[in-house]
Design a protein around this motif. Structure first.
Motif, PDB file in Angstrom:
ATOM      1  N   HIS A 112      -7.319  12.188   2.309  1.00  0.00           N
ATOM      2  CA  HIS A 112      -7.487  10.728   2.236  1.00  0.00           C
ATOM      3  C   HIS A 112      -8.570  10.436   1.209  1.00  0.00           C
ATOM      4  N   LYS A 133       0.807  -1.226   0.000  1.00  0.00           N
ATOM      5  CA  LYS A 133       0.000   0.000   0.000  1.00  0.00           C
ATOM      6  C   LYS A 133       0.839   1.275   0.000  1.00  0.00           C
ATOM      7  N   SER A 164     -10.790   4.128  -1.830  1.00  0.00           N
ATOM      8  CA  SER A 164     -10.951   2.717  -1.473  1.00  0.00           C
ATOM      9  C   SER A 164     -11.679   1.976  -2.591  1.00  0.00           C
ATOM     10  N   ASN A 186      -6.365  -0.205  -1.297  1.00  0.00           N
ATOM     11  CA  ASN A 186      -5.943   0.867  -2.203  1.00  0.00           C
ATOM     12  C   ASN A 186      -4.544   1.309  -1.816  1.00  0.00           C
ATOM     13  N   SER A 242      -8.159  -1.120   3.754  1.00  0.00           N
ATOM     14  CA  SER A 242      -8.751  -1.016   2.428  1.00  0.00           C
ATOM     15  C   SER A 242      -7.659  -1.281   1.379  1.00  0.00           C
TER      16      SER A 242
HETATM   17 MG    MG Z   1      -8.203   2.967   4.010  1.00  0.00          MG
END
Ligand code: MG
Ligand code: TXA
Length: 331
Positions: free
Chosen positions: A228, A48, A149, A143, A141
């Motif tokens: 985010h 990630k 996400s 992503n 998540s």
């Molecule tokens: Mg997340």
């Protein structure tokens, strides 16, 4: 959409071998690893690009696994579990001493959730049977850090591709935004991240409205970073009244916009990408991330999102949009 027996077997084998498996949940897709194996968990952070001090949620097959991971579980936490699990609620609890720092970000608490997706639950049960004790799947998540996400298996492939040996496909996620997070480790329950389970749902169980923590201070919650859930294209939120004027002005300047609106139908003569979302908060949440992702692919200069109505039921999507706007256009 239902994984085969062989798919589940492969997923369990990969998890036992310390590898990653992407899995559907009812909220968003997760990037899973054996939560009791720090080397496996480290692979999540690498895939990630996530800072190592951000703790992960541990997904469990059922309530009976909770006390292997958490201690001093207060009564109110059990009530919340009874009411909302399996489902989109994460509880922060005092961790058992053995739970690895890799999962908790070095904090003395652990985030636990029993997800309400049949594929996630089937995988968790099979993993628990194969592993015996301490079976939990750590999964953020799926992503890249700070990005939108994923709510379909195709989104996961687009985000992480080669970095994940197996993506279990469970169809589009029913909820579409991440779980509500409640900290039950410090006395009175406090909402750390709003989600599908709203303050009103919680009030019905708690007998009063829960406290909601604003984004400042400890504990560390990456979902509480100001930027985010962000698209690559810059994003502006514009009120419904100003929307058409704003778009006209952009067009005069030669800019192309992608519009996301729950109210305005596409305007004739406007060469913009246009996506109408459901005008209720649950439907809007379901479609929001896919719409943002589509706009990133539409080749527009600016994503224009019509401002949301006020009201407690819009809290979770308003939170995601605000942070998406703050992080947008940074790549
Ligand atoms: Mg997340
Ligand atoms: O719906 C969801 O919660 C999804 C699915 C996959 O379950 N997961 C998810 O994970 O959103 P992630 O890592 O993207 O967000 C989890 C949030 C992070 O903001 C993390 O900091 C917070 O949970 N968290 C986890 N453990 C925590 C702890 N012990 N204390 C405070 N925050 C914690």
């Amino acid at each position: 959409m239902t994984p085969s027996d062989a798919d589940y077997q492969r997923a369990v084998d990969l998890l036992l071998a310390g590898e990653l498996v992407a899995l559907p949940t009812e909220t968003v897709y997760g990037l899973g690893a054996d939560a009791a194996n720090p080397a496996a968990v480290a692979k999540i952070f690498a895939a990630k690009g996530r800072p190592a001090d951000h703790p992960l949620i541990v997904h469990l097959a059922g309530h009976d696994a909770v006390e292997a991971w958490a201690e001093q579980v207060p009564d109110v936490a059990w009530e919340l579990m009874e009411t909302f699990w399996p489902g989109p609620l994460t509880l922060i609890l005092k961790k058992q001493a053995w739970v690895p720092d890799a999962v908790t970000g070095g904090q003395d608490t652990v985030g636990l959730r029993v997800p309400g997706h049949p594929v996630a639950l089937e995988l968790l049960r099979r993993f628990a049977t194969a592993k015996g004790s301490h079976a939990g799947i750590a999964a953020p998540s799926a992503n890249r850090f700070g990005r939108i996400s994923p709510t379909t298996a195709a989104h996961v492939a687009e985000e992480l591709g080669e970095a994940v040996p197996l993506i279990l496909d469970g169809g589009p996620c029913a909820v579409g935004i991440e779980s509500t997070i409640i900290d039950c480790s410090r006395g009175e329950p406090v909402v750390l991240r709003p989600g599908h389970i709203s303050p009103l749902h919680l009030e019905a169980v708690l007998g009063k409205a829960p406290a909601i923590e604003t984004s400042h201070g400890a504990p560390r919650v990456s979902g509480s970073l100001e930027a985010h859930y962000a698209p690559i294209t810059p994003l502006r939120v514009v009120t419904g009244e100003r929307l058409l004027d704003f778009l006209n002005a952009q067009r005069h300047r030669g800019g192309t916009c992608g519009v996301i609106s729950p109210n305005q139908p596409p305007q004739a003569g406007m060469p913009h990408a246009w996506r109408m979302l459901p005008a209720d908060p649950v439907g809007y949440a379901h479609d929001l991330y896919a719409a943002l992702r589509d706009m990133d692919h539409a080749g527009v200069d600016l994503i224009v999102v019509e401002a949301l109505p006020a009201g407690a039921e819009w809290t979770a999507v308003a939170d995601r949009l605000r942070r998406a706007a703050a992080g947008a256009g940074q790549n």
